[in-house]
Design an enzyme around this catalytic site. Sequence first.
Site, mmCIF file in Angstrom:
data_model
loop_
_atom_site.group_PDB
_atom_site.id
_atom_site.type_symbol
_atom_site.label_atom_id
_atom_site.label_comp_id
_atom_site.label_asym_id
_atom_site.label_seq_id
_atom_site.Cartn_x
_atom_site.Cartn_y
_atom_site.Cartn_z
ATOM 1 N N ARG A 45 -14.552 9.234 -6.048
ATOM 2 C CA ARG A 45 -13.403 8.349 -6.297
ATOM 3 C C ARG A 45 -13.365 8.108 -7.801
ATOM 4 O O ARG A 45 -14.328 7.599 -8.374
ATOM 5 C CB ARG A 45 -13.580 7.023 -5.546
ATOM 6 C CG ARG A 45 -12.583 5.953 -5.984
ATOM 7 C CD ARG A 45 -12.561 4.744 -5.078
ATOM 8 N NE ARG A 45 -11.857 5.056 -3.844
ATOM 9 C CZ ARG A 45 -11.397 4.133 -3.000
ATOM 10 N NH1 ARG A 45 -11.568 2.849 -3.240
ATOM 11 N NH2 ARG A 45 -10.777 4.491 -1.892
ATOM 12 N N HIS A 69 -4.423 10.076 -2.573
ATOM 13 C CA HIS A 69 -5.457 9.511 -1.686
ATOM 14 C C HIS A 69 -5.400 10.282 -0.355
ATOM 15 O O HIS A 69 -5.027 9.729 0.678
ATOM 16 C CB HIS A 69 -5.199 8.017 -1.480
ATOM 17 C CG HIS A 69 -6.355 7.265 -0.902
ATOM 18 N ND1 HIS A 69 -7.599 7.837 -0.692
ATOM 19 C CD2 HIS A 69 -6.472 5.968 -0.492
ATOM 20 C CE1 HIS A 69 -8.413 6.927 -0.183
ATOM 21 N NE2 HIS A 69 -7.755 5.786 -0.043
ATOM 22 N N GLN A 84 -7.001 9.191 3.128
ATOM 23 C CA GLN A 84 -6.301 8.083 3.791
ATOM 24 C C GLN A 84 -5.185 8.619 4.693
ATOM 25 O O GLN A 84 -4.956 8.114 5.794
ATOM 26 C CB GLN A 84 -5.718 7.134 2.734
ATOM 27 C CG GLN A 84 -4.972 5.952 3.318
ATOM 28 C CD GLN A 84 -5.882 4.969 4.037
ATOM 29 O OE1 GLN A 84 -6.885 4.541 3.489
ATOM 30 N NE2 GLN A 84 -5.540 4.610 5.271
ATOM 31 N N ASP A 124 1.911 -0.404 0.235
ATOM 32 C CA ASP A 124 0.598 -0.458 -0.411
ATOM 33 C C ASP A 124 0.682 -1.537 -1.480
ATOM 34 O O ASP A 124 1.777 -2.012 -1.823
ATOM 35 C CB ASP A 124 0.271 0.927 -1.013
ATOM 36 C CG ASP A 124 -1.115 0.994 -1.650
ATOM 37 O OD1 ASP A 124 -1.982 0.174 -1.293
ATOM 38 O OD2 ASP A 124 -1.322 1.866 -2.520
ATOM 39 N N CYS A 179 -2.870 0.988 4.057
ATOM 40 C CA CYS A 179 -4.194 1.588 3.800
ATOM 41 C C CYS A 179 -5.258 0.537 3.546
ATOM 42 O O CYS A 179 -6.433 0.807 3.716
ATOM 43 C CB CYS A 179 -4.100 2.573 2.632
ATOM 44 S SG CYS A 179 -3.753 1.789 1.044
ATOM 45 N N ARG A 212 -10.351 6.103 9.397
ATOM 46 C CA ARG A 212 -10.956 6.702 8.205
ATOM 47 C C ARG A 212 -12.279 7.370 8.600
ATOM 48 O O ARG A 212 -12.586 8.478 8.174
ATOM 49 C CB ARG A 212 -11.207 5.627 7.130
ATOM 50 C CG ARG A 212 -9.935 5.043 6.512
ATOM 51 C CD ARG A 212 -9.193 6.050 5.664
ATOM 52 N NE ARG A 212 -10.055 6.609 4.639
ATOM 53 C CZ ARG A 212 -10.317 6.022 3.459
ATOM 54 N NH1 ARG A 212 -9.728 4.903 3.135
ATOM 55 N NH2 ARG A 212 -11.109 6.604 2.578
#
Length: 303
Positions: free
Chosen positions: A102, A129, A132, A222, A262, A290
Amino acid sequence: MKHFLSLKDYSKEEILEIIELGLQIKKETKNKIFKPYLKNVNLGMIFEKSSTRTRVSFETGINQLGGNGLFLSSKDIQLGRGEPIKDTARVISRMVDLIMIRTFGQDRLEEFAKYSKVPVINGLTDKYHPVQLLADYMTMIEFNKQNGVCAYVGDGNNMTHSWMILASKLGLELRIATPDEYKPEADVLDMCEEFSKKSGAKIIYTNDPKVAIKDADVVTTDTWISMGQEEEKEKRIKDFAGYTIDDEMMKLAKDDALFLHCLPAYRGYEVTEEVFEAHADEIFTEAENRLHAQKGLMVWLMN
Ligand code: CP
Ligand code: NVA
């Protein structure tokens, strides 16, 4: 050897194969069957940004598959003191079998992958991402919304870009509403237009959230302030006025519309407490997925 840096490098068939594998392993896990698909596999997990879900899901996931996870915060490893990313990649990839990272720029991830001897997974960059989205689409399948019209409202960020690629690869309709200043990046818009020609997807951009949400089957948003944008907080809160997903906005979607996020979610900004709690079941299924989707991904990459 294949990396997982963005969904753009994956075909519809490959994306569905990974998610199906994740669903199969999810079923086994729910029945307390833990097959050692990745026995003795060591997963290095490098974090240059905070995380709850990504860390816990990858670490638990690799353990459940019979392997081992190493949590490597950039605060603790030499990367955080200026050791070059390419040297970090060359060292760690000689010792572990699989790496998740990340980080900030997609170019940083790509440089890492270029120097890695083992598969690299994008655990979030400023641009994408993708892990996700594996979990999000898995959740859409489970709630029987796999062909649903999707609406993304808010900031044109890493999540938006990833939704756009998923939808344009799978042939879905996705409507995106952001303020003009926060549009998805032009290169992603262009790329998705190309993917849509092949898949028949419809990627529609508007600055009107109501237009995007009207009769949607899946509504998603988000945070308005992604990691690294903390200094822009005040300005962003002003700029995103009118983009909060509240009850009134949700009423425009289909009655049985899913709401996905998310996480982490900031109540009163991108979503209200009421909408969030009314959809908590699907949101936390999405978060749990996830774990399952990434198990599918890790097994897929190692085979
Ligand atoms: N959604 C997500 O990636 O959460 P974390 O930042 O907690 O990992
Ligand atoms: N857009 C958010 C996603 C967090 C999972 C961020 O980058 O901070």
